[in-house]
Enzyme design. Structure first.
Site, PDB file in Angstrom:
ATOM      1  N   ASN A 221     -10.215   0.263  -0.342  1.00  0.00           N
ATOM      2  CA  ASN A 221      -8.752   0.242  -0.333  1.00  0.00           C
ATOM      3  C   ASN A 221      -8.262  -0.438  -1.615  1.00  0.00           C
ATOM      4  O   ASN A 221      -8.381  -1.646  -1.765  1.00  0.00           O
ATOM      5  CB  ASN A 221      -8.278  -0.523   0.910  1.00  0.00           C
ATOM      6  CG  ASN A 221      -6.768  -0.579   1.026  1.00  0.00           C
ATOM      7  OD1 ASN A 221      -6.050  -0.220   0.103  1.00  0.00           O
ATOM      8  ND2 ASN A 221      -6.286  -1.039   2.166  1.00  0.00           N
TER       9      ASN A 221
ATOM     10  N   HIS B  96      -3.269   7.254   2.567  1.00  0.00           N
ATOM     11  CA  HIS B  96      -3.683   5.945   2.051  1.00  0.00           C
ATOM     12  C   HIS B  96      -5.082   5.646   2.594  1.00  0.00           C
ATOM     13  O   HIS B  96      -5.365   5.856   3.771  1.00  0.00           O
ATOM     14  CB  HIS B  96      -2.686   4.885   2.510  1.00  0.00           C
ATOM     15  CG  HIS B  96      -3.129   3.495   2.219  1.00  0.00           C
ATOM     16  ND1 HIS B  96      -3.585   3.099   0.976  1.00  0.00           N
ATOM     17  CD2 HIS B  96      -3.191   2.390   3.013  1.00  0.00           C
ATOM     18  CE1 HIS B  96      -3.898   1.820   1.024  1.00  0.00           C
ATOM     19  NE2 HIS B  96      -3.688   1.354   2.243  1.00  0.00           N
TER      20      HIS B  96
ATOM     21  N   CYS C 240       0.810  -1.224   0.000  1.00  0.00           N
ATOM     22  CA  CYS C 240       0.000   0.000   0.000  1.00  0.00           C
ATOM     23  C   CYS C 240       0.842   1.273   0.000  1.00  0.00           C
ATOM     24  O   CYS C 240       0.322   2.364  -0.217  1.00  0.00           O
ATOM     25  CB  CYS C 240      -0.946   0.002   1.190  1.00  0.00           C
ATOM     26  SG  CYS C 240      -2.099  -1.366   1.133  1.00  0.00           S
TER      27      CYS C 240
HETATM   28  O1  UT7 Z   1      -3.920  -1.154   3.634  1.00  0.00           O
HETATM   29  C1  UT7 Z   1      -2.911  -1.831   4.338  1.00  0.00           C
HETATM   30  C2  UT7 Z   1      -2.990  -1.564   5.771  1.00  0.00           C
HETATM   31  N1  UT7 Z   1      -4.234  -2.070   6.302  1.00  0.00           N
HETATM   32  C3  UT7 Z   1      -4.860  -1.380   7.234  1.00  0.00           C
HETATM   33  O2  UT7 Z   1      -4.432  -0.309   7.589  1.00  0.00           O
HETATM   34  C4  UT7 Z   1      -6.091  -2.021   7.869  1.00  0.00           C
HETATM   35  C5  UT7 Z   1      -6.035  -1.825   9.352  1.00  0.00           C
HETATM   36  N2  UT7 Z   1      -7.102  -2.501  10.084  1.00  0.00           N
HETATM   37  C6  UT7 Z   1      -8.405  -2.186   9.996  1.00  0.00           C
HETATM   38  O3  UT7 Z   1      -8.791  -1.360   9.212  1.00  0.00           O
HETATM   39  C7  UT7 Z   1      -9.371  -2.820  10.975  1.00  0.00           C
HETATM   40  O4  UT7 Z   1      -8.631  -3.464  11.979  1.00  0.00           O
HETATM   41  C8  UT7 Z   1     -10.366  -3.816  10.332  1.00  0.00           C
HETATM   42  C9  UT7 Z   1     -11.316  -3.060   9.445  1.00  0.00           C
HETATM   43  C10 UT7 Z   1      -9.583  -4.838   9.520  1.00  0.00           C
HETATM   44  C11 UT7 Z   1     -11.170  -4.529  11.407  1.00  0.00           C
HETATM   45  O5  UT7 Z   1     -11.820  -3.587  12.241  1.00  0.00           O
HETATM   46  P1  UT7 Z   1     -11.678  -3.693  13.830  1.00  0.00           P
HETATM   47  O6  UT7 Z   1     -12.487  -2.638  14.382  1.00  0.00           O
HETATM   48  O7  UT7 Z   1     -10.207  -3.674  14.149  1.00  0.00           O
HETATM   49  O8  UT7 Z   1     -12.335  -5.073  14.125  1.00  0.00           O
HETATM   50  P2  UT7 Z   1     -11.740  -6.299  14.934  1.00  0.00           P
HETATM   51  O9  UT7 Z   1     -10.826  -7.074  14.048  1.00  0.00           O
HETATM   52  O10 UT7 Z   1     -11.225  -5.823  16.236  1.00  0.00           O
HETATM   53  O11 UT7 Z   1     -13.071  -7.140  15.175  1.00  0.00           O
HETATM   54  C12 UT7 Z   1     -14.109  -6.665  16.036  1.00  0.00           C
HETATM   55  C13 UT7 Z   1     -15.284  -7.610  15.947  1.00  0.00           C
HETATM   56  C14 UT7 Z   1     -14.880  -9.086  16.033  1.00  0.00           C
HETATM   57  O12 UT7 Z   1     -15.898  -9.752  16.766  1.00  0.00           O
HETATM   58  P3  UT7 Z   1     -15.646 -10.147  18.302  1.00  0.00           P
HETATM   59  O13 UT7 Z   1     -14.441 -11.010  18.314  1.00  0.00           O
HETATM   60  O14 UT7 Z   1     -15.464  -8.856  19.013  1.00  0.00           O
HETATM   61  O15 UT7 Z   1     -16.918 -10.866  18.637  1.00  0.00           O
HETATM   62  C15 UT7 Z   1     -14.915  -9.542  14.617  1.00  0.00           C
HETATM   63  O16 UT7 Z   1     -15.217 -10.915  14.497  1.00  0.00           O
HETATM   64  O17 UT7 Z   1     -15.915  -7.447  14.682  1.00  0.00           O
HETATM   65  C16 UT7 Z   1     -16.067  -8.725  14.063  1.00  0.00           C
HETATM   66  N3  UT7 Z   1     -15.964  -8.538  12.623  1.00  0.00           N
HETATM   67  C17 UT7 Z   1     -17.038  -8.293  11.860  1.00  0.00           C
HETATM   68  N4  UT7 Z   1     -18.343  -8.165  12.145  1.00  0.00           N
HETATM   69  C18 UT7 Z   1     -19.172  -7.886  11.113  1.00  0.00           C
HETATM   70  C19 UT7 Z   1     -14.849  -8.568  11.851  1.00  0.00           C
HETATM   71  N5  UT7 Z   1     -15.180  -8.333  10.572  1.00  0.00           N
HETATM   72  C20 UT7 Z   1     -16.530  -8.157  10.554  1.00  0.00           C
HETATM   73  C21 UT7 Z   1     -17.448  -7.886   9.533  1.00  0.00           C
HETATM   74  N6  UT7 Z   1     -18.757  -7.752   9.858  1.00  0.00           N
HETATM   75  N7  UT7 Z   1     -17.071  -7.725   8.243  1.00  0.00           N
END
Ligand code: UT7
Length: 362
Positions: free
Chosen positions: A287, A257, A117
């Site tokens: 993205n 980004h 990225c």
């Molecule tokens: O471009 C290269 C660099 N990449 C980035 O900069 C991406 C950086 N990371 C992110 O943008 C975020 O971490 C994500 C968008 C990938 C995820 O968001 P988050 O707020 O960090 O979610 P999380 O991984 O902490 O998950 C929170 C909850 C989990 O459930 P529990 O364990 O709390 O019950 C996940 O299972 O959200 C759940 N979850 C979803 N729920 C509904 C994860 N994905 C989804 C989804 N829909 N699509």
């Protein structure tokens, strides 16, 4: 002869016609529009379907064609093409070679640059170095990815994030004080565990097992990557601002980004820049990895003014990241009437085109 600067003199772009919205996404994985909008900020993403075209070069060829038409640059005057992509059409030949061939750039050489990225940021610096050397006068720097080709549509943690698209800039030599002024670029080699595609390269060759284990897709530990992205992008922007004596009031635009709207807001807050000075198109572009920065320029071009001070920042796998400072070289409004195939044969402006798309008019 005075100091040579490398200035952007035009932007081209292209995104696929097919739009995958959150409603459709929630039929593919267990997710919802609410969750995706709240946690990522993506409403729709463009996806390249096989019936429209194949590979990153397909999109980039169209972006470069548009750039040449727009700027009326003689294709024979292009001396080099640098392509930032993580989704090349093939291991070899390079995507740059395909883009050069497709556009008939017979006096250019070119190569691919892979920095995930952060790729476009690195590629702009590379392009600027070619020009500052005095050996090149006019080159094209491209960024774009066919992210859907390596997105696991069984993994709800990653699949809502990504989209497909490509854009490019013309970079030319000038002795005026415009163009890419400074870059702070880093890679630490510590990010493999958190962000990678495990198979398909020379360390883990493709096999039936790697396909069965779904190892040819993006693997991301979102929370860890998120923290590193905010910290490193914010620090890089602060470093580049301090090094160039820029206060927040000097900065016309920050171009981050487009990984997550919460990352973009956090970076803006950390450096004290108001959000209306931050380019954001993640809501409808998602993205696109190497494509995010040039696609922002492409969409915001009409608002850009000669002399605008712009800071770019990006973060990606590696981990690789950085920030660049640029003084914009032209009033974007000069291209306002340029017809482009992408905007329905040029009959409507890009703002109207996107307004229609947001309203669900496909
Ligand atoms: O471009 C290269 C660099 N990449 C980035 O900069 C991406 C950086 N990371 C992110 O943008 C975020 O971490 C994500 C968008 C990938 C995820 O968001 P988050 O707020 O960090 O979610 P999380 O991984 O902490 O998950 C929170 C909850 C989990 O459930 P529990 O364990 O709390 O019950 C996940 O299972 O959200 C759940 N979850 C979803 N729920 C509904 C994860 N994905 C989804 C989804 N829909 N699509």
């Amino acid at each position: 002869m005075g100091k040579i600067n490398a200035v952007i003199t035009g932007v081209g772009g292209w995104v696929p016609t097919y739009i995958l919205d959150n409603e459709e996404m929630s039929t593919i994985v267990d997710t919802s529009d609410e969750w995706i909008m709240e946690r990522i900020g993506v409403k729709t993403r463009h996806i390249l379907k096989p019936e429209e075209g194949a590979g990153t070069s397909f999109m980039m060829t169209k972006a470069v064609k548009q750039l040449l038409e727009k700027t009326q640059a003689d294709p024979d005057s292009i001396e080099a093409v640098i392509v930032a992509t993580t989704t090349p059409d093939y291991h070899f030949p390079s995507t740059a070679s395909l883009v050069i061939g497709n556009n008939g750039l017979k006096n250019a050489y070119g190569y691919d640059l892979e920095a995930a990225c952060a790729g476009f940021l690195y590629a702009m610096e590379q392009g600027a170095c070619l020009i500052r050397s005095g050996l090149y006068k006019r080159i094209i720097v491209c960024g774009g990815d066919h992210m859907s080709s390596m997105t696991n549509y069984q993994d709800r943690n990653t699949c809502p994030i990504f989209g497909d698209g490509a854009a490019c800039v013309m970079m030319e030599a000038t002795e005026e004080e415009y163009g890419l002024m400074d870059s702070y670029l880093r890679v630490d080699g510590k990010g493999y565990e958190n962000l990678h595609m495990a198979a398909g390269g020379s360390a883990c060759m493709p096999s039936h097992e790697t396909v069965d284990q779904r190892l040819h897709f993006v693997y991301q530990e979102g929370r860890t990557v998120f923290k590193h992205a905010v910290t490193n992008m914010s620090n890089a922007v602060s470093t580049i601002a301090q090094r160039n004596n820029l206060t927040k009031d000097d900065i016309a635009w920050v171009v981050p980004h487009q990984a997550n709207v919460r990352i973009e807001s956090a970076v803006a807050r950390r450096i004290g820049v108001e959000e209306d000075h931050v380019m954001i198109n993640i809501d409808h572009m998602a993205n696109t990895s190497g494509g995010t920065l040039p696609l922002c320029l492409w969409e915001y071009e009409p608002q850009l003014k000669k002399g605008d001070k712009i800071i770019f920042t990006a973060f990606g796998a590696g981990f690789s990241w950085g920030a660049s400072y640029m003084i914009w070289g032209y009033d974007g409004s000069k291209f306002a009437d340029t017809p482009a195939e992408f905007y329905k044969e040029g009959t409507i402006s890009r703002e109207e085109w996107y307004a229609k798309r947001r309203n669900g008019d496909k």
